[in-house]
Enzyme design. Structure first.
Site, short mmCIF file in Angstrom:
data_model
loop_
_atom_site.label_atom_id
_atom_site.label_comp_id
_atom_site.label_asym_id
_atom_site.label_seq_id
_atom_site.Cartn_x
_atom_site.Cartn_y
_atom_site.Cartn_z
NE ARG A 33 -9.00 7.59 -9.64
CZ ARG A 33 -9.18 8.48 -8.67
NH1 ARG A 33 -8.20 9.27 -8.32
NH2 ARG A 33 -10.32 8.56 -8.05
CG ASP A 92 -1.72 2.19 6.75
OD1 ASP A 92 -2.07 2.00 5.56
OD2 ASP A 92 -1.80 3.28 7.31
CG ASP A 137 -1.68 1.16 1.45
OD1 ASP A 137 -2.23 1.63 0.45
OD2 ASP A 137 -1.76 1.64 2.58
CE LYS A 160 -3.92 24.35 -5.52
NZ LYS A 160 -4.41 24.80 -4.24
CG ASP A 194 -2.38 8.93 -3.93
OD1 ASP A 194 -3.34 9.67 -3.67
OD2 ASP A 194 -1.39 8.78 -3.21
CB THR A 206 -1.92 6.41 1.88
OG1 THR A 206 -2.10 6.67 0.51
CG2 THR A 206 -2.09 7.65 2.71
CD GLU A 241 -7.03 22.06 -3.26
OE1 GLU A 241 -8.00 21.31 -3.08
OE2 GLU A 241 -6.79 22.63 -4.33
CG PHE A 264 -7.66 18.81 -8.84
CD1 PHE A 264 -6.51 19.43 -9.28
CD2 PHE A 264 -7.72 17.43 -8.83
CE1 PHE A 264 -5.44 18.69 -9.70
CE2 PHE A 264 -6.66 16.68 -9.26
CZ PHE A 264 -5.50 17.31 -9.69
#
Lengths: 314, 1180
Positions: B800, B826, B399, B597, B711, B401, B534, B575
């Site tokens: 994703r 985790d 994983d 941005k 992600d 994150t 962000e 976004f």
């Protein structure tokens, strides 16, 4: 580092990570090789001093061959030094057969009475007196200083019961040289401790037991052999014997033809390593020599290859 | 398999009405699955039969049961029945106890979940109920920070716009808030929790799926008082997921749509399974093989027995056979021999293995080097049965994150104009920074258990920048002279000095975002937003003095360098993954600015020509992306009032239909052009400690590492770069297509690149996106093509992906390649993959304990994997593999004499050894040395010195040498990977050795004890003497063999071999002297006094010991493996070093031309390699 941790450390991490080198291999092999060769030579020397005579199929030496009869024959023996051990040897007799080995009651043999169920459990198929041989069923009771033959009750539990006891080897021997009897000492022939501990007379032995369990020949017989050809000690001659034609007189009771086997007599002296055993001496010498040769091979290679041998990874 | 069968009508599309009164009939309740959840397998009644049944799915247990039964039949049994039953009961009891304990845990957690309270609205009244009682169609009120009891459709929210925020960390592991919202029409009807409509409401929804981001449903509402229902299409934006938490929203009213097993979280949960290791599987096959051998040997012996009985049975009067059937007897003897040869497959193998594995687990748990201080956790072993597979891993699925990264962002650099700021900051992330605003809490708390997890870390420090912001120094006065004009030239702003540019830059950061501000109980503010990047930027701006203090629909409030500021928020464009940019239009004191941005390639293409900062910024960005920083570019466009009005008109007049979104996209696309670049930012996704180093070593150990993350593709790739999964010289192949056809085409292209790489021997990495991955998983051809390429890629990144997909990817590799896999994660979203992989590793994370609970091994941090796999795994594989081999060996030498003896006892089934000698052989005499070896043995350890030498120069050499060994250590991992120890040929070799040794023992002793005159007193031996001598020799050889094969001696090994094996044997021999009724009674004392006994032992020890020594020596000479090479190096190193130092002190001059010179040279040579190594380390 605290003491307790030190101890734990020592316990878990005290380590030895051995990496045998060529040098240590050579040393090891040389030492073992030398010891083996030396032992082999000692055994060979001792073996050469041991005399052993086997009289094959002695029952065939009487004619006609009849059983349950006395019989005698002569045999030429060399000079032998005391003590000379007198063995009988049976061939093709499976004392180590499962059915046979387990068919005895150690409780009964140690002098206690056993219940019928125990007898059935341990002594199958020889449980009752009626299952025994004819001569084993007969009992002699001393009445008025005279031995009176009497039949045992056929339905009593045989004592000792079981196959091992029933098949007791009951030949007896006498040895003489020109009419002069040579004594065969028949005591101390059983394994130490067997007599009186493993095998004990019952309290009413005479009336109930068909054989005295402390009879040493019986005890010797009861210690079952490991192989189908086996020797059992019968007596000891405790004097040196000269060369000559000896007469062996024996009660020819046991019929080896009933199990397609043979019975022999063996006379042997013994050394500190027991009886004559060629294999032992040859094995030690051969193994020792091979180890020395290997050590030599490694040594030669090490010398030839220089110091890098065995350290090629550097 | 433990689910009750799902009724067919559960798989129909859902059509139901909202249950305003909250009452329902039984019939209605049974229409859909209840919200009651059951993951347990047994209850009190079913436990015993069911778990027993489970136990007997193991071949071994069935076998041992059969043996125990045979052993209980007196006519067949040669041995004491107790000796077979006791171990069986022990083994079964042990595993059933464990099974029961685990299921109890499941019961407890089920009950807890089912009894959790929730609020059902019944006729506008709040009724407290439990999760279990909830049914489809109920109205549920969920308050802030509560979790959703079922999958809900949000009807109304406390926030006027209908918006609400949920945190789905338990489902996909992402900590950031996800915006959801009620559709406008339902918000109007249900926006007031005390007075919502009682009108009819109907839902039509599809069969539940496992996709978290999908909802195919329509809502029918009655609007404007007519009874006719109007249809509204619903999307995932209206779906609240069971297990997720409501955040930042006071309350929501939801309609229950999926319950219990239908919910996304349950659909994503796999039933747990029992894991057994590869070695165990091979062992089972071997056991089957041996069983076949055992049965055939028994058949052979039984037929010999039959032949013997036919020929000699009636002749051998002393056996008392009368009226016997040789066939029946030999049939019996078949079973007797099954029992006697049973020693080839001893039950103690399984018991010993369990013990060894538990001990190994204990040492894994005690390992100081796997202690993680920040979490105060040691490693934890939850499945002890698969320790050795740790040494055989070929694929790691990780994983991202929370596993590789801390899920914390750090604002690293900013480029404003041509200047780069942020080079002075400190490396460590845990030093609390001075708070710029006393109202705000310190962001980076040292303690991990801080209540609020912080997404952003701020260590940014730049003297120059802060000086400029304070108005000090001269750098701020540097001229910039940037003039930005609107396209029609009617409006313009002028940025003259660097200082103004900086102001504009940070103002952009604090304005152009989708974050919201959140206050906790102490009125401390923090930002929450859709992505951590962000938040980090807004947070950074705030810390630099440009604080965003809140927003309403049309206004943004700021506190800029102490002064309040308000601007009108005109438009905000969110976004998303296709736009890859975010922009706002604000009215800043009459000037209409578009702040934007976005990703560098997107912004670069939208710039107006002649950008003065572009070159410099692009240079910096190249460097940043190489180290894996996430970069964004910031741009401004000035709009004149006319321009904006035109856009606004167009925007408001868009048709209100399905195409609206498309049209909006077109409009904004046109607007977001002609930008002026003012700067860039670089944010670091903070990696956990030593992650890149660990991954590099894992790659060197030839383990393929796959990263699976929810992600975005770019983010994932960046992280992959920063943790060295993708290195500079890697060729990256990307697969991100939205249809099967495109996917097929792309795979074809990739195949070419791949072949090219293979040809040029280049390293490569595969990046694949979730949707394409689904095509790959579903399509056999694609899967084949994908796996064939991905399996050899150094690294693969999947982005994703859903939890289910993570597990599917693992299965893709596991099933197709038959390689050992490990999954590490985790969060609850990793549970599936953790369970799917051969080995699941859970990390103690910020996201709860679910990953740890369902894992086999729990660790504190990713870096612990180094030691778990490369050290413990490596050792454990060798230990277990050699242990199993040795086990078969030692039982071989024990059974072979029995087999040959059968020839000498007329195939009668007589046991060669005494009953209890047989039982104790595996149970006691040979058990402990083996268990100790299985626990402690090490082929090599990189830690060579418990304590370093006191002399400093020596200590430094020692340390360097250890470093060198540690660096080399991963290269040894191949041993387990290639399964090089426990192989069938190796097994054959050991079994053959056992056969030879067994024969040597049996026949040599047979010949030595020939005619059985064993003593100078002339006593003959007999069966007991023969058996005792053979048995003693077997014990001697078993111990000798294990001693020769022990590479690492501890105090325990020594004690176990001498005291707990040999001494115990001697004690038992003494006992057996007095054990009445046994074969051995009154044998041992006499026997040990005979020379034959000792001569036999010496001879056999000499022969077998010599054989083993020669083989070992030849093996060392001609087949050295890297481990023993290293070990050899270590030893010569230590030896030389000691001698060298000793001599050096004596007389340094004597070295030249002395006896020691070669030694000295050798030492120098040795040192050179180490020095070379340490130099290369420093260069890195």
């Amino acid at each position: 580092m605290s003491d307790s941790k030190g101890f734990l450390h020592w316990l878990f991490f005290k380590k030895w990570h051995p990496v045998p080198s060529v040098g240590s291999t050579i040393a090891l092999f040389s030492i073992i090789g030398v010891i083996f060769v030396a032992l082999g030579i000692v055994i060979t020397v001792i073996n050469n001093n041991i005399q052993e005579v086997t009289i094959y199929k002695y029952d065939q030496k009487c004619s006609p061959v009849e059983y349950n009869k006395q019989c005698s024959f002569t045999y030429k023996l060399d000079q032998m030094k005391a003590p000379i051990y007198f063995y009988y040897e049976l061939e093709n007799f499976y004392q180590n057969h499962r059915r046979y080995v387990k068919s005895k009651s150690s409780t009964q043999l140690s002098g206690e009475e056993i219940s019928l169920s125990d007898a059935e459990k341990y002594c199958e198929p020889i449980i009752f007196n009626k299952d025994l041989e004819q001569w084993q069923q007969a009992v002699y009771i001393t009445e008025n200083n005279e031995q009176v033959p009497k039949q045992r009750k056929p339905d009593d539990i045989a004592s000792p019961c079981g196959l091992v006891a029933k098949s007791f080897f009951n030949d007896t021997y006498e040895l003489s040289l020109s009419e002069k009897n040579i004594e065969l000492n028949q005591t101390g022939i059983s394994w130490p401790n067997d007599k009186g501990k493993k095998y004990k007379r019952a309290s009413d032995s005479e009336s109930t037991q068909w054989i005295d369990p402390e009879n040493e020949h019986f005890i010797v017989w009861m210690r079952t052999a490991g192989l189908p050809t086996f020797r059992k000690l019968w007596g000891r001659i405790e004097q040196d014997i000269e060369e000559g034609e000896y007469t062996i007189k024996f009660q020819n009771n046991y019929n080896p033809q009933m199990f397609a086997g043979a019975k022999n007599i063996v006379l042997s002296t013994s050394g500190p390593f027991g009886g004559k055993n060629l294999f032992l001496s040859i094995a030690f010498i051969v193994v020792g020599v091979i180890q020395l040769l290997i050590a030599l091979a490694f040594l030669i290679k090490k010398i030839r290859a220089g110091p890098s041998f065995g350290q090629k990874n550097e | 398999m433990f689910w009750s069968k799902r009724p067919d009508f559960f798989n129909q599309p859902r059509q139901f009405e909202g249950n305003f009164k909250g009452e329902r009939t039984q019939e209605e309740l049974e229409q859909y699955p209840s919200n009651f959840i059951k993951t347990s397998r047994y209850n009190i009644v079913t436990f015993l039969p069911k778990s027993l049944l489970l136990q007997f799915t193991r071949y071994a247990n069935i076998y041992f049961l059969c043996i125990a039964i045979i052993q209980c039949i007196p006519v067949l049994s040669t041995l004491n029945p107790f000796s077979a039953i006791a171990p069986l009961v022990f083994v079964l009891g042990l595993s059933m106890g464990r099974e029961g304990w685990e299921d109890y845990g499941r019961h407890v957690s089920d009950n807890e979940v089912n009894a959790t309270e929730c609020v059902i609205m019944k006729s506008r009244q709040m009724k407290v109920s439990t999760w279990a009682e909830l049914a489809v169609g109920d109205f549920v009120l969920v308050k802030q920070d509560e979790s959703f009891p079922a999958d809900l459709i949000v009807l109304g929210s406390a926030i006027q716009s209908g918006a609400c925020y949920i945190e789905t960390s338990s489902l996909d592991g992402e900590k950031n808030l996800k915006p959801k919202s009620a559709i406008l029409e339902s918000q109007q009807l249900y926006g007031d929790k005390n007075n919502y409509t009682d009108k009819k409401i109907r839902v039509e929804a599809q069969v539940p799926t496992q996709n978290l981001y999908e909802l195919d449903a329509s809502l029918f509402l009655s609007i404007e008082n007519d009874e006719k229902l109007r249809k509204f299409q619903l999307t995932a934006k209206q779906l609240l997921l069971r297990g997720a938490f409501l955040r930042n929203t006071e309350w929501v009213i939801g309609l229950v749509v999926y319950t219990g097993q239908d919910t996304k979280i349950m659909r994503n949960a796999d039933a747990s399974r029992i894991k057994s290791s590869e070695i165990e599987r091979i062992m089972n096959i071997l056991i089957l093989g041996i069983l076949v051998i055992q049965i055939s040997l028994s058949i052979i012996t039984a037929s010999f027995s039959s032949a013997w009985l036919h020929q000699n049975g009636s002749e051998s009067w002393y056996l008392g056979y009368n009226d016997f059937s040789p066939n029946l007897l030999s049939f019996y003897s078949f079973f007797s021999y099954i029992l006697l040869y049973n020693t080839m497959i001893p039950i103690s193998l399984i018991v010993s293995l369990e013990f060894v594995k538990v001990f190994q687990a204990y040492f894994i748990e005690q390992d100081e080097e796997m202690y993680v201080q920040s979490r105060d956790k040691y490693a934890k072993v939850q499945t002890t049965t698969i320790n050795e597979e740790l040494g055989q891993i070929e694929y790691i699925f990780s994983d991202k994150t929370g596993t590789l990264t801390c899920n914390q962002m750090e604002f690293k650099y900013c480029i404003i104009g041509n200047t780069l700021y942020g080079q002075e900051q400190q490396q460590t992330n845990n030093i609390p920074v001075q708070n710029l605003d006393p109202k705000r809490p310190q962001s980076a708390k040292v303690h991990p258990t801080s209540e609020v997890f912080q997404h952003s870390v701020f260590n940014f420090q730049d003297m120059e920048l802060s000086a400029i912001l304070k108005g000090e120094g001269s750098q701020g006065e540097q001229p910039v002279n940037l003039i930005i004009q609107s396209s029609d030239g009617k409006q313009q702003i002028q940025i003259q000095k660097q200082r103004n540019l900086i102001d504009e830059y940070f103002f952009l950061l604090s304005s152009a975002h989708e974050c919201i501000i959140q206050y906790d109980k102490n009125q401390n503010a923090s930002y929450q937003g859709p992505s951590p990047d962000e938040i980090t930027l807004v947070d950074a701006a705030a810390r630099m003095g440009f604080q965003f203090t809140g927003a309403s629909a049309s206004e943004q409030n700021f506190k800029i360098l102490g002064r309040e500021k308000k601007v009108k928020l005109l438009k905000s464009f969110e976004f998303d993954s296709t736009r890859k940019r975010m922009s706002v239009i604000i009215d800043d004191n009459g000037v209409i600015k578009l702040f934007i941005k976005g990703a560098d390639n997107i912004i670069k293409g939208r710039l107006s020509p002649n950008q003065i900062f572009l070159n410099q910024i692009v240079n910096y960005l190249d460097d940043f992306s190489k180290v894996g920083l996430r970069c964004l570019l910031m741009g401004i466009r000035i709009l004149s009032n006319e321009e904006y009005r035109e856009f606004d008109n167009a925007y408001n007049n868009l048709p209100d239909n399905d195409k609206r979104a498309e049209e909006v996209e077109k409009l904004t696309n046109n607007l977001e052009q002609n930008l002026t670049l003012i700067g860039a930012s670089a944010v670091e996704d903070k990696l956990q400690q030593l992650v890149p180093e660990t991954i590099a070593d894992l790659l060197r150990a030839n383990i393929k590492v796959w990263m699976l993350t929810g992600d975005k593709l770019e983010t994932a790739e960046n992280i992959a770069k920063s943790c060295r999964l993708i290195q500079g010289d890697f060729t990256v192949m990307r697969l991100s297509e939205s249809s099967v056809e495109e996917c097929k085409k792309k795979i074809g292209d990739i195949q070419e690149t791949y072949d090219h790489c293979i040809k040029e021997n280049r390293k490569k990495s595969f990046v694949v996106e979730g949707q394409s991955l689904q095509f790959v998983i579903d399509n056999e051809d694609l899967a084949q093509a994908f796996v064939s390429m991905a399996k050899d890629c150094e690294s693969v990144v999947c982005c994703r992906v859903t939890p289910k997909q993570k597990a599917d990817v693992v299965r893709l590799i596991k099933d197709r390649l038959n390689k050992i896999t490990l999954a590490i994660g985790d969060g609850a979203n990793d549970v599936n993959m953790i369970q799917a992989a051969h080995i699941g590793v859970g990390l103690y994370g910020n996201e709860g304990m679910r990953a740890v609970q369902s894992s086999d091994f729990a660790l504190g941090e990713f870096r612990c994997l180094w030691r778990l796999l490369l050290v413990h795994g490596h050792w454990n594989y060798i230990r277990i593999a050699e242990m199993v081999l040795y086990f078969f060996y030692k039982n071989m030498i024990f059974t072979v004499p029995q087999f040959f003896f059968s020839y000498f006892c007329a195939f009668s089934g007589q046991s060669f050894f005494d009953d209890w000698y047989i039982t104790f052989y595996n149970l006691i005499f040979t058990a402990l040395p083996l268990i100790m070896r299985g626990t402690f043995d090490q082929d090599i350890n990189y830690r060579q010195h418990v304590q370093y030498e006191e002399k400093e120069d020596v200590a430094s050499v020692q340390k360097k040498f250890e470093e060198y060994l540690k660096y080399k250590f991963p290269t040894l991992y191949y041993v387990g990977q290639s399964k090089s120890i426990f192989t069938i040929p190796n097994y054959m070799l050991w079994a053959f050795t056992g056969l030879v040794h067994g024969m040597i023992i049996y026949f040599f002793i047979l010949w030595i004890l020939d005619y059985e005159i064993v003593e100078d007193n002339g006593f003959p031996g007999g069966l007991a003497a023969f058996s005792l001598t053979v048995y003693s020799s077997i014990i001697l050889i078993a111990d000798l063999k294990i001693a020769i094969h022990t590479k690492y001696w501890t105090w325990f090994n020594f004690v176990c071999i001498t005291f707990l094996s040999i001494l115990l044997y001697i004690i038992y021999v003494i006992i057996s002297q007095f054990w009445p009724g046994t074969l051995m009674e009154y044998t041992p004392f006499t026997m040990v006094g005979t020379p034959h006994f000792w001569l036999s032992m010496i001879l056999i020890g000499g022969i077998i010991g010599g054989l083993e020594a020669i083989i070992a020596q030849l093996q060392r000479e001609f087949f050295t493996d890297p481990a023993s090479e290293m070990l050899f190096k270590v030893n010569t190193f230590g030896l030389n070093q000691n001698k060298f130092i000793e001599l050096k002190e004596k007389n340094q001059k004597q070295f030249k031309d002395s006896f020691w010179e070669p030694l000295y040279k050798q030492y120098q040579q040795q040192n050179e390699e180490v020095i070379k190594f340490s130099q290369s380390q420093h260069a890195e």
